[in-house]
Design an enzyme around this catalytic site. Structure first.
Site, PDB file in Angstrom:
ATOM      1  N   ASP A   1      18.565  -0.790   2.967  1.00  0.00           N
ATOM      2  CA  ASP A   1      19.103  -0.766   4.412  1.00  0.00           C
ATOM      3  C   ASP A   1      18.396   0.271   5.253  1.00  0.00           C
ATOM      4  O   ASP A   1      17.997   1.130   4.712  1.00  0.00           O
ATOM      5  CB  ASP A   1      20.420  -1.025   4.527  1.00  0.00           C
ATOM      6  CG  ASP A   1      21.263   0.071   4.265  1.00  0.00           C
ATOM      7  OD1 ASP A   1      20.691   1.167   3.983  1.00  0.00           O
ATOM      8  OD2 ASP A   1      22.595  -0.125   4.409  1.00  0.00           O
TER       9      ASP A   1
ATOM     10  N   CYS B   1      20.545   2.344  -0.289  1.00  0.00           N
ATOM     11  CA  CYS B   1      21.643   2.284   0.835  1.00  0.00           C
ATOM     12  C   CYS B   1      22.002   3.690   1.110  1.00  0.00           C
ATOM     13  O   CYS B   1      21.457   4.732   0.295  1.00  0.00           O
ATOM     14  CB  CYS B   1      22.640   1.324   1.043  1.00  0.00           C
ATOM     15  SG  CYS B   1      23.766   1.378  -0.462  1.00  0.00           S
TER      16      CYS B   1
ATOM     17  N   THR C   1      24.857   5.035   0.128  1.00  0.00           N
ATOM     18  CA  THR C   1      25.591   5.796  -1.042  1.00  0.00           C
ATOM     19  C   THR C   1      25.123   4.872  -2.399  1.00  0.00           C
ATOM     20  O   THR C   1      25.373   5.418  -3.388  1.00  0.00           O
ATOM     21  CB  THR C   1      27.007   5.316  -0.951  1.00  0.00           C
ATOM     22  OG1 THR C   1      27.055   3.983  -0.863  1.00  0.00           O
ATOM     23  CG2 THR C   1      27.680   6.070   0.050  1.00  0.00           C
TER      24      THR C   1
ATOM     25  N   HIS D   1      22.402   0.850 -22.976  1.00  0.00           N
ATOM     26  CA  HIS D   1      23.525  -0.192 -23.295  1.00  0.00           C
ATOM     27  C   HIS D   1      23.807  -1.154 -22.500  1.00  0.00           C
ATOM     28  O   HIS D   1      24.455  -2.348 -22.922  1.00  0.00           O
ATOM     29  CB  HIS D   1      25.087   0.948 -23.187  1.00  0.00           C
ATOM     30  CG  HIS D   1      24.912   1.773 -24.398  1.00  0.00           C
ATOM     31  ND1 HIS D   1      26.068   2.866 -24.673  1.00  0.00           N
ATOM     32  CD2 HIS D   1      24.113   2.227 -25.349  1.00  0.00           C
ATOM     33  CE1 HIS D   1      25.722   3.309 -25.752  1.00  0.00           C
ATOM     34  NE2 HIS D   1      24.611   3.170 -26.161  1.00  0.00           N
TER      35      HIS D   1
ATOM     36  N   HIS E   1      25.360  -4.234 -28.263  1.00  0.00           N
ATOM     37  CA  HIS E   1      25.500  -4.329 -26.795  1.00  0.00           C
ATOM     38  C   HIS E   1      25.041  -6.001 -26.387  1.00  0.00           C
ATOM     39  O   HIS E   1      25.285  -6.278 -25.290  1.00  0.00           O
ATOM     40  CB  HIS E   1      24.228  -3.363 -26.305  1.00  0.00           C
ATOM     41  CG  HIS E   1      24.596  -1.958 -26.771  1.00  0.00           C
ATOM     42  ND1 HIS E   1      25.936  -1.550 -26.315  1.00  0.00           N
ATOM     43  CD2 HIS E   1      24.253  -1.171 -27.300  1.00  0.00           C
ATOM     44  CE1 HIS E   1      25.927   0.004 -26.806  1.00  0.00           C
ATOM     45  NE2 HIS E   1      24.760  -0.023 -27.465  1.00  0.00           N
TER      46      HIS E   1
HETATM   47  C1  RB5 Z   1      25.130   2.085   6.362  1.00  0.00           C
HETATM   48  O1  RB5 Z   1      25.958   2.922   7.403  1.00  0.00           O
HETATM   49  C2  RB5 Z   1      25.739   2.185   4.998  1.00  0.00           C
HETATM   50  O2  RB5 Z   1      27.197   1.495   5.154  1.00  0.00           O
HETATM   51  C3  RB5 Z   1      24.988   1.771   3.717  1.00  0.00           C
HETATM   52  O3  RB5 Z   1      23.734   2.095   4.000  1.00  0.00           O
HETATM   53  C4  RB5 Z   1      25.729   1.755   2.430  1.00  0.00           C
HETATM   54  O4  RB5 Z   1      26.056   3.173   2.257  1.00  0.00           O
HETATM   55  C5  RB5 Z   1      26.682   0.859   1.972  1.00  0.00           C
HETATM   56  O5  RB5 Z   1      27.410   1.047   1.035  1.00  0.00           O
END
Ligand code: RB5
Length: 148
Positions: free
Chosen positions: A8, A64, A66, A97, A132
């Protein structure tokens, strides 16, 4: 093997670097977008990579902000075992694993060098099989309501 990638807006810059790195490392890459830093919704991109990985038995990388949203979304698709990692031990062990087939990385969490090291570590590690396999079968059973 063709590696599917997507991001994203929060992971767009990292995804671009990953695409170049994979090409330079000799991998074929299928880039599902996004193609600019314009705001988009991450589940759509997780789905593109998730269905591709599930249908082709390949590997995928999702970026993304995080890595967490992408991992939550991708893991809802049957056959996907997505792992969000930020350390090399986890990157290695989730292949050994868990036989993870989608790596999720957070652009706002990781520096570029660490992100590419995590990617290389994950790609180079191999599933150990053995005990596993039983656990993987139980993970797969969860997709159809099994092992309640
Ligand atoms: C976008 O602002 C952010 O929420 C997205 O990139 C991601 O971190 C969501 O988990």
């Amino acid at each position: 093997m063709e590696i599917a990638i997507a991001a994203d807006h929060g992971g767009f810059q990292l995804k671009e670097k990953i695409r170049t790195h994979l090409y330079e490392s000799g991998y074929a890459v299928k880039d599902f977008g996004c193609y600019s830093a314009e705001t988009v919704d991450f589940p759509e991109y997780a789905a593109k990579v998730g269905y591709f990985v599930s249908e082709h038995g390949s590997l995928g990388v999702l970026c993304c902000g995080t890595g967490i949203g992408m991992s939550i979304a991708a893991n809802k698709i049957d056959g996907v075992r997505a792992a969000v990692v930020s350390d090399t031990f986890s990157a290695m062990m989730t292949r050994r694993h868990n036989d993870s087939n989608v790596l999720c990385l957070g652009e706002r969490v990781l520096g570029d060098s660490l992100a590419l090291l995590l990617l290389d570590t994950w790609l180079e590690a191999e599933f150990e099989g053995g005990r596993h396999l039983t656990r993987l079968a139980k993970l797969t059973a969860l997709e159809t309501g099994g092992t309640k």
